[in-house]
Design an enzyme around this catalytic site. Sequence first.
Site, PDB file in Angstrom:
ATOM      1  N   TYR A 135       0.773  -1.328  -0.047  1.00 35.95           N
ATOM      2  CA  TYR A 135       0.024  -0.039  -0.055  1.00 35.95           C
ATOM      3  C   TYR A 135       0.991   1.315  -0.066  1.00 35.95           C
ATOM      4  O   TYR A 135       0.354   2.341  -0.112  1.00 35.95           O
ATOM      5  CB  TYR A 135      -1.034   0.038   1.135  1.00 35.95           C
ATOM      6  CG  TYR A 135      -1.989  -1.185   1.023  1.00 35.95           C
ATOM      7  CD1 TYR A 135      -3.006  -0.910   0.182  1.00 35.95           C
ATOM      8  CD2 TYR A 135      -1.989  -2.438   1.579  1.00 35.95           C
ATOM      9  CE1 TYR A 135      -4.049  -1.649   0.024  1.00 35.95           C
ATOM     10  CE2 TYR A 135      -3.051  -3.100   1.266  1.00 35.95           C
ATOM     11  CZ  TYR A 135      -3.905  -2.980   0.386  1.00 35.95           C
ATOM     12  OH  TYR A 135      -4.913  -3.977   0.209  1.00 35.95           O
ATOM     13  N   PHE A 412      -9.491  -4.363  11.479  1.00 35.55           N
ATOM     14  CA  PHE A 412     -10.580  -4.265  11.184  1.00 35.55           C
ATOM     15  C   PHE A 412     -10.734  -4.388   9.577  1.00 35.55           C
ATOM     16  O   PHE A 412      -9.652  -4.713   8.891  1.00 35.55           O
ATOM     17  CB  PHE A 412     -10.972  -2.674  11.167  1.00 35.55           C
ATOM     18  CG  PHE A 412     -10.044  -1.763  10.608  1.00 35.55           C
ATOM     19  CD1 PHE A 412     -10.223  -1.339   9.318  1.00 35.55           C
ATOM     20  CD2 PHE A 412      -9.036  -1.163  11.527  1.00 35.55           C
ATOM     21  CE1 PHE A 412      -9.144  -0.429   8.861  1.00 35.55           C
ATOM     22  CE2 PHE A 412      -7.949  -0.275  10.976  1.00 35.55           C
ATOM     23  CZ  PHE A 412      -7.991  -0.088  10.018  1.00 35.55           C
TER      24      PHE A 412
END
Length: 412
Positions: A135, A412
């Site tokens: 990322y 998450f």
Amino acid sequence: MTPSDHPAGDLRVRPLSRADLDDILDLDSAAFGQDPPRDFLDDLVVPHLELDRYIGVRDPQAHDELVASAAILSKRLTFPGGGVHPVAGVTWVAVRPGWRRRGLLRSMITEQLHGLHATGGEPVAILTASEAALYGRYGYGQAICQARLELLHGASLRPGTPTDAVLETRAERARPLARALYERVAPTVTGHLSRTDAVWDLRTSDHAALRDGASRRRWALHPDGYACYRIKAGWAHHGPNSQLVLDEICAATALARASLWHYLMSMDLVRTVSYRTGWVDDPLRDLLQDPRRMQLTVADHVWLRIVDLDRAIGLRSYSAPFRATVEFTDALCPWNAGTWALDLSTSGGTVARSADAPQIRLDIVDLGAAFLGGTPVARLAAAGRVTGDPAAMREFGAALATPLAPWCPEGF
């Protein structure tokens, strides 16, 4: 036709909805090679998803198969200074085997970031990465690390360390008390996330899919803190060899923290205490009589992306005043690129476009890494990632620094 034969226009990103749920779950299973029980997904995972914030790619040449998807969860994050603000929690990113390395991940991330910018959505995005190399190329900086702790048998607090009684409590009584304590602590710790009912249901579940062969979840309560954990029973020829697997520890005071760690380290039959999402700056290391009884490995955890620089810069307060011109590069979100005049203070910050020569230069990924105080600007400068006037860089680092490292005790 194979995936590599496709014209680029065939594989376009589109919105998904609840009608796509079965395909989303099937894709996630294929991408990650795991098959959670359907009742676990239906009862605990799906309720916390926001299916109207999913995007994906279907392949018309493969019976319209869903071959890639990504989602956003509406999160609220504690920033330096105690402000709690909305952030876009990027999650459930998956590309089906056979369709990888075709630019689908880049297309979905670009769609998310450009969509947030166009709609005035969350000015900051965060994610946890399955692979750490993925990322940074999309402007995400490594903002929060996690400490993977292992306490060996015999670990104990320094003599004379004050502690209180800690009591094991049944789950049905402990859960509401723990939630109240967490909601008291979370706004005071940079990096903590607010939690919805659905998140609490998932995090406190005792479903077999979460146990990994360990016991049901147990709860230890102090008036100002709690710990929840499981026991992996084990026996060796020399006797008991159990492991305590800590899910979470939360303390509002130093006394509560010391009391909870003392309780966990004093458990009968336990030979190791492990915790995968610990705090890099946990004071435990300074409380131990023998610090070598704690083995600590630091790993990346939360990655942060500045979506809109002009809206993000005021989300936090700064530890020292800073006024200078800074040039940012941002290949994916060009509205952030260019030279800006930054004015940062203990009450917040503002930015404005500037025609003056920049005193500091860096990429948006490095501002993301430093934005919560988890990555020192001086370290980025030593790596050659932040360049410019040495005095200005020192002042920039002092403004972004925080007394303690940020901490996010969950994924998450």
